[in-house]
Design a protein around this motif. Structure first.
Motif, PDB file in Angstrom:
ATOM      1  N   SER A 168      58.869  50.866  33.197  1.00 17.55           N
ATOM      2  CA  SER A 168      58.303  49.602  33.647  1.00 17.55           C
ATOM      3  C   SER A 168      57.306  49.865  34.762  1.00 17.55           C
ATOM      4  O   SER A 168      57.423  50.821  35.517  1.00 17.55           O
ATOM      5  N   ASN A 169      56.337  48.999  34.825  1.00 17.53           N
ATOM      6  CA  ASN A 169      55.252  49.113  35.797  1.00 17.53           C
ATOM      7  C   ASN A 169      55.685  48.407  37.079  1.00 17.53           C
ATOM      8  O   ASN A 169      55.927  47.204  37.085  1.00 17.53           O
ATOM      9  N   GLY A 170      55.782  49.196  38.181  1.00 17.32           N
ATOM     10  CA  GLY A 170      56.265  48.639  39.434  1.00 17.32           C
ATOM     11  C   GLY A 170      55.429  47.480  39.953  1.00 17.32           C
ATOM     12  O   GLY A 170      55.954  46.540  40.551  1.00 17.32           O
ATOM     13  N   THR A 171      54.119  47.517  39.696  1.00 16.87           N
ATOM     14  CA  THR A 171      53.226  46.468  40.189  1.00 16.87           C
ATOM     15  C   THR A 171      53.296  45.234  39.301  1.00 16.87           C
ATOM     16  O   THR A 171      53.310  44.104  39.789  1.00 16.87           O
ATOM     17  N   VAL A 172      53.339  45.482  38.005  1.00 15.66           N
ATOM     18  CA  VAL A 172      53.378  44.379  37.037  1.00 15.66           C
ATOM     19  C   VAL A 172      54.633  44.584  36.180  1.00 15.66           C
ATOM     20  O   VAL A 172      54.592  45.246  35.145  1.00 15.66           O
ATOM     21  N   PRO A 173      55.776  44.056  36.629  1.00 16.28           N
ATOM     22  CA  PRO A 173      57.053  44.368  35.956  1.00 16.28           C
ATOM     23  C   PRO A 173      57.086  44.006  34.472  1.00 16.28           C
ATOM     24  O   PRO A 173      57.864  44.584  33.718  1.00 16.28           O
ATOM     25  N   PRO A 203      51.534  47.059  26.237  1.00 19.76           N
ATOM     26  CA  PRO A 203      50.864  45.787  25.943  1.00 19.76           C
ATOM     27  C   PRO A 203      49.787  45.427  26.969  1.00 19.76           C
ATOM     28  O   PRO A 203      48.888  44.640  26.666  1.00 19.76           O
ATOM     29  N   CYS A 204      49.848  46.020  28.162  1.00 25.11           N
ATOM     30  CA  CYS A 204      48.886  45.668  29.201  1.00 25.11           C
ATOM     31  C   CYS A 204      47.647  46.561  29.192  1.00 25.11           C
ATOM     32  O   CYS A 204      46.697  46.301  29.926  1.00 25.11           O
ATOM     33  N   ALA A 205      47.666  47.620  28.411  1.00 29.83           N
ATOM     34  CA  ALA A 205      46.513  48.516  28.385  1.00 29.83           C
ATOM     35  C   ALA A 205      45.510  48.056  27.339  1.00 29.83           C
ATOM     36  O   ALA A 205      45.864  47.399  26.359  1.00 29.83           O
ATOM     37  N   PRO A 209      39.541  55.251  28.378  1.00 24.61           N
ATOM     38  CA  PRO A 209      39.551  56.529  29.096  1.00 24.61           C
ATOM     39  C   PRO A 209      40.650  56.635  30.144  1.00 24.61           C
ATOM     40  O   PRO A 209      40.924  57.719  30.627  1.00 24.61           O
ATOM     41  N   ARG A 210      41.276  55.518  30.507  1.00 21.03           N
ATOM     42  CA  ARG A 210      42.366  55.618  31.474  1.00 21.03           C
ATOM     43  C   ARG A 210      43.520  56.442  30.917  1.00 21.03           C
ATOM     44  O   ARG A 210      44.344  56.953  31.645  1.00 21.03           O
ATOM     45  N   TRP A 211      43.595  56.495  29.576  1.00 24.92           N
ATOM     46  CA  TRP A 211      44.757  57.139  28.985  1.00 24.92           C
ATOM     47  C   TRP A 211      44.674  58.635  29.048  1.00 24.92           C
ATOM     48  O   TRP A 211      43.800  59.271  28.511  1.00 24.92           O
TER      49      TRP A 211
HETATM   50  C1  LIG Z   1      50.452  48.808  36.204  1.00 22.36           C
HETATM   51  O1  LIG Z   1      49.646  47.891  35.503  1.00 22.36           O
HETATM   52  C2  LIG Z   1      48.353  47.694  36.102  1.00 22.36           C
HETATM   53  C3  LIG Z   1      47.665  46.597  35.315  1.00 22.36           C
HETATM   54  O2  LIG Z   1      47.600  46.924  33.948  1.00 22.36           O
HETATM   55  C4  LIG Z   1      47.601  49.020  36.063  1.00 22.36           C
HETATM   56  O3  LIG Z   1      46.346  48.868  36.692  1.00 22.36           O
HETATM   57  C5  LIG Z   1      48.402  50.081  36.798  1.00 22.36           C
HETATM   58  O4  LIG Z   1      47.746  51.336  36.657  1.00 22.36           O
HETATM   59  C6  LIG Z   1      49.790  50.186  36.205  1.00 22.36           C
HETATM   60  N1  LIG Z   1      50.592  51.116  36.982  1.00 22.36           N
HETATM   61  C7  LIG Z   1      51.306  52.085  36.414  1.00 22.36           C
HETATM   62  C8  LIG Z   1      52.094  52.946  37.332  1.00 22.36           C
HETATM   63  O5  LIG Z   1      51.326  52.262  35.200  1.00 22.36           O
END
Ligand SMILES: *[C@@H]1O[C@H](CO)[C@@H](O)[C@H](O)[C@H]1NC(C)=O
Ligand SMILES: *[C@@H]1O[C@H](CO)[C@@H](O)[C@H](O)[C@H]1NC(C)=O
Ligand SMILES: *[C@@H]1O[C@H](CO)[C@@H](O)[C@H](O)[C@H]1NC(C)=O
Ligand SMILES: *[C@@H]1O[C@H](CO)[C@@H](O)[C@H](O)[C@H]1NC(C)=O
Ligand SMILES: *[C@@H]1O[C@H](CO)[C@@H](O)[C@H](O)[C@H]1NC(C)=O
Length: 227
Positions: free
Chosen positions: A75-80, A117-119, A203-205
């Motif tokens: 899980s993403n700590g910033t966006v749970p 789902p957020c990427a 490219p973030r991946w």
């Molecule tokens: C959490 O999600 C945000 C928005 O998609 C993203 O920018 C961030 O890199 C993510 N953090 C992690 C640790 O995956």
């Protein structure tokens, strides 16, 4: 150093650290829903059968072959609400070194599916061909779960304990099971032949952008964090 604190634990079981008979079989963590073999990965069409729960499973033959199945959610700590799921499969040959470490060298036909789902690229499959090094391992008898395999990563961090499921390993055929073009250095060694299932390339991946517990040393000498 974390590794130093583990040495007394390993010295307690010196013979097991070399005991390939004890290592042979299929091991699985937690509720043992993740299991190597045809029920997890179908390499011919690069697909997976998703288990009901996350976990990891390692299998070893007595003659030097291994297979790994891993299913992890982070899980993403910033966006749970943003949960990344990774299904990962690979197999190849392993070596038990005299100093108690294991090196696992893949055949090159491994692959993984990453879903976030957020990427922008929310679901894709890519090749996975990292050589994995485990400096320490041991097997002990858990009073409830029976024979338990404990693998340690390069930095001494323990993987989830895995319980012996079958002493006869449950594995796919121990040979390359699909054709893969070796990735170029320019492509970073990770994204060649990637299949985007939905969305577009982003490219973030890269493997190193994923946080988690499993660190591996790749064949290209790049330390990458996967699961
Ligand atoms: C959490 O999600 C945000 C928005 O998609 C993203 O920018 C961030 O890199 C993510 N953090 C992690 C640790 O995956
Ligand atoms: C190796 O493991 C097998 C299976 O657990 C056991 O029967 C055997 O005694 C072990 N050998 C040594 C040298 O520890
Ligand atoms: C992949 O192959 C397996 C085994 O033959 C089959 O069950 C599955 O439906 C196939 N999946 C896809 C996505 O083609
Ligand atoms: C074990 O030996 C291998 C090969 O010589 C070496 O690369 C590795 O660092 C050693 N591991 C430990 C924990 O000493
Ligand atoms: C996979 O990695 C192994 C070990 O580093 C290497 O020999 C092989 O060429 C690689 N295969 C592919 C298809 O990348």
């Amino acid at each position: 150093m974390i590794l130093a604190s583990l040495i007394p634990l390993v010295l307690a079981l010196p013979s097991l650290a070399q005991n390939v008979t004890a290592l042979t079989g299929t091991w699985s963590s937690g509720s043992q829903n993740v299991v190597t073999g045809p029920g997890f990965a179908q390499p011919a069409n690069e697909s997976f059968t998703y288990p009901p729960t996350t976990g990891l499973s390692y299998s070893f033959t007595s003659d030097g072959y291994y297979e790994i199945a891993r299913y992890r959610m982070t899980s993403n700590g910033t966006v749970p609400s943003c949960i990344t799921g990774v299904m990962n499969w690979c197999h190849g040959t392993y070596d038990l070194l005299s100093n108690g470490s294991i090196i696992m060298t893949p055949f090159g036909d491994g692959y993984q599916q990453i879903q976030d789902p957020c990427a922008a690229q929310s679901n894709f499959i890519e090749n996975y061909n990292d050589t994995e090094y485990y400096p320490l391992w041991n097997i002990y008898q858990d009073t409830v779960k029976g024979y338990t395999l404990q693998l340690y990563q390069y930095d001494g961090t323990p993987l989830a304990p895995q319980y012996l499921l079958t002493a006869s390993p449950n594995m796919l055929p121990t040979q390359p099971l699909r054709n893969v073009t070796p990735p170029s250095i320019a492509a970073g060694g990770t994204t060649q032949n990637a299949i985007a299932l939905t969305g577009r390339a982003d490219p973030r991946w890269s493997l190193s952008s994923l946080s988690g517990v499993l660190t591996v040393v790749s064949g290209l000498g790049i330390a990458s964090v996967l699961l």
